[in-house]
Design a protein around this motif. Structure first.
Motif, PDB file in Angstrom:
ATOM      1  N   LYS A   1       0.894  -1.176   0.043  1.00  0.00           N
ATOM      2  CA  LYS A   1       0.140  -0.086   0.063  1.00  0.00           C
ATOM      3  C   LYS A   1       0.980   1.282   0.139  1.00  0.00           C
ATOM      4  O   LYS A   1       1.847   1.409   0.699  1.00  0.00           O
ATOM      5  N   PRO A   2       0.343   2.292  -0.697  1.00  0.00           N
ATOM      6  CA  PRO A   2       1.007   3.549  -0.614  1.00  0.00           C
ATOM      7  C   PRO A   2       1.365   3.871   1.090  1.00  0.00           C
ATOM      8  O   PRO A   2       0.464   3.877   1.780  1.00  0.00           O
ATOM      9  N   SER A   3       2.548   4.564   1.042  1.00  0.00           N
ATOM     10  CA  SER A   3       3.008   4.840   2.406  1.00  0.00           C
ATOM     11  C   SER A   3       3.872   6.054   2.460  1.00  0.00           C
ATOM     12  O   SER A   3       4.700   6.251   1.400  1.00  0.00           O
ATOM     13  N   VAL A   4       4.120   6.995   3.573  1.00  0.00           N
ATOM     14  CA  VAL A   4       5.136   7.743   3.595  1.00  0.00           C
ATOM     15  C   VAL A   4       5.807   7.879   4.969  1.00  0.00           C
ATOM     16  O   VAL A   4       4.912   7.448   5.984  1.00  0.00           O
ATOM     17  N   THR A   5       6.676   8.294   5.087  1.00  0.00           N
ATOM     18  CA  THR A   5       7.805   8.442   6.493  1.00  0.00           C
ATOM     19  C   THR A   5       7.879   9.935   6.224  1.00  0.00           C
ATOM     20  O   THR A   5       8.736  10.575   5.302  1.00  0.00           O
ATOM     21  N   VAL A   6       7.342  10.394   7.552  1.00  0.00           N
ATOM     22  CA  VAL A   6       7.589  11.918   7.658  1.00  0.00           C
ATOM     23  C   VAL A   6       8.440  12.205   9.002  1.00  0.00           C
ATOM     24  O   VAL A   6       8.376  11.394   9.917  1.00  0.00           O
TER      25      VAL A   6
ATOM     26  N   GLY B   1       1.150  13.759   6.925  1.00  0.00           N
ATOM     27  CA  GLY B   1       1.563  12.682   6.294  1.00  0.00           C
ATOM     28  C   GLY B   1       0.332  12.155   5.593  1.00  0.00           C
ATOM     29  O   GLY B   1       0.527  11.563   4.310  1.00  0.00           O
ATOM     30  N   GLY B   2      -0.949  12.081   6.406  1.00  0.00           N
ATOM     31  CA  GLY B   2      -2.107  11.482   5.820  1.00  0.00           C
ATOM     32  C   GLY B   2      -2.411  12.231   4.510  1.00  0.00           C
ATOM     33  O   GLY B   2      -2.884  11.789   3.750  1.00  0.00           O
ATOM     34  N   ASN B   3      -2.272  13.654   4.712  1.00  0.00           N
ATOM     35  CA  ASN B   3      -2.768  14.298   3.539  1.00  0.00           C
ATOM     36  C   ASN B   3      -1.692  14.133   2.271  1.00  0.00           C
ATOM     37  O   ASN B   3      -2.244  14.113   1.135  1.00  0.00           O
ATOM     38  N   MET B   4      -0.674  13.913   2.486  1.00  0.00           N
ATOM     39  CA  MET B   4       0.209  13.456   1.269  1.00  0.00           C
ATOM     40  C   MET B   4      -0.060  12.334   0.763  1.00  0.00           C
ATOM     41  O   MET B   4      -0.145  12.081  -0.746  1.00  0.00           O
TER      42      MET B   4
ATOM     43  N   ALA C   1       8.354  14.965   4.316  1.00  0.00           N
ATOM     44  CA  ALA C   1       8.429  13.699   3.648  1.00  0.00           C
ATOM     45  C   ALA C   1       9.889  13.412   3.629  1.00  0.00           C
ATOM     46  O   ALA C   1      10.634  14.066   3.115  1.00  0.00           O
ATOM     47  N   ILE C   2      10.277  12.006   4.303  1.00  0.00           N
ATOM     48  CA  ILE C   2      11.823  11.793   4.074  1.00  0.00           C
ATOM     49  C   ILE C   2      11.933  10.336   3.372  1.00  0.00           C
ATOM     50  O   ILE C   2      13.051   9.989   3.099  1.00  0.00           O
ATOM     51  N   LYS C   3      10.642   9.882   3.277  1.00  0.00           N
ATOM     52  CA  LYS C   3      10.680   8.701   2.556  1.00  0.00           C
ATOM     53  C   LYS C   3       9.232   8.243   1.940  1.00  0.00           C
ATOM     54  O   LYS C   3       8.551   8.262   2.913  1.00  0.00           O
TER      55      LYS C   3
END
Length: 320
Positions: free
Chosen positions: A6-11, A112-115, A311-313
């Motif tokens: 699933k799409p994810s992001v590290t902030v 992060g959720g908004n990204m 975002a860092i990843k």
């Protein structure tokens, strides 16, 4: 789709200094050097689930956690009940430290959720959602921490009803030094001891300092900034909770600080300086005062963050 795909992001969600001496509940700034990290992932399960928290003992139940509550507010307004998100939190900011622990969690979650929602919401909306986390943390949905955590730099809350947040100019050579004594001052407790009424003469003096501080930031007038870092309303009451506060403040100015005060509700104390060399001299002075006290402490020397949550990843693109 496999959950791991699933799409994810590290902030990175920065620590913040709220109040900034004269600006109680309205002025804040973001630190560049320290903050929380959060992994946020889209989920097939509707709603918000917190999968892990490292670095602090905090509730995993979303409705009892500031990050969960803030992200729930975002998803509620997003209006698609099938949408789900998971959060893993790495706390580098200790709760009760006075440098925006709850704000970093709330701001990081909503940004992060908004990204993952293709930046569906404006920064102003994200501040509003993050304030719900602050409501859970201390009973008051204030924005002086979450606003700089999301926008970066210095911010001013002109109004709460309606919410009106202004990003202020940040002089490039302005640094901040923060000492965090390892004692806890709960924001709710620190608010309870405040007077509910103030003398008009004190309010007038405080207004003058707030206006002059804003002017000093825009003019990059460091002498004016120094003269404006005076709190005649809140600091005299809250300073009794912080070991060696008055000695710390006096001697840090002698070491080159422009001035400073209590960071948020404490126990952290911040000092602003012109240039990194002065900021590090202030850090050395802080250490010399606190080392003999027998109180553990952490010291942060930082530029003012220009970006807020970042975002860092990222893995894959959001699909909603």
């Amino acid at each position: 789709m496999n959950q791991d795909n699933k799409p994810s992001v590290t902030v990175f969600a920065p620590a913040t200094v709220a109040n900034v001496a004269c600006g109680f509940d309205v002025i804040g700034l973001a630190l560049e050097s320290t903050g929380d990290e959060m992994d946020i992932r889209l989920s097939d399960t509707p709603g918000v689930r917190i999968t892990s928290i490292e670095g602090a003992k905090l509730p995993l139940e979303a409705s009892q956690n500031v990050a969960g509550v803030a992200l729930q507010a975002l998803l509620h307004e997003y209006g698609k009940p099938e949408t789900g998100m998971e959060i893993a939190i790495r706390k580098n900011i200790h709760p009760g430290s006075g440098i925006g622990s709850s704000a970093a969690s709330a701001a990081g979650a909503v940004a992060g959720g908004n990204m993952l929602l293709n930046n569906h919401f404006s920064p102003e909306a994200l501040i509003r959602f993050a304030m719900e986390g602050e409501r859970l943390a201390c009973g008051t949905p204030h924005a002086d921490n979450v606003a700089p955590a999301i926008l970066g730099g210095f911010t001013l809350v002109r109004s709460y009803q309606p919410l009106d947040v202004i990003a202020l100019h940040t002089p490039a050579d302005l640094w901040v030094t923060v000492i965090h004594p390892q004692i806890e001052v709960r924001t709710a407790d620190a608010r309870e001891i405040l007077k509910q009424q103030v003398m008009l003469k004190d309010a007038i003096r405080q207004w003058g300092n707030v206006g002059a501080l804003v002017a000093g930031l825009y003019r990059e007038d460091y002498d004016l900034i120094a003269r404006s870092l005076e709190d005649v309303i809140v600091e005299p009451i809250r300073s009794i909770l912080i070991p060696a506060f008055h000695d710390l403040k006096l001697r840090c100015r002698e070491a080159g600080a422009l001035g400073g005060g209590i960071s948020g509700s404490g126990p952290s104390v911040f000092m602003l300086s012109k240039g990194e060399a002065n900021a590090r001299s202030v850090a050395a002075m802080m250490e010399s005062i606190y080392a003999p006290l027998g109180v553990d402490y952490h010291i942060h020397v930082s530029r003012i963050s220009s970006t807020g949550v970042k975002a860092i990843k990222a893995h894959q693109h959001a699909v909603l």
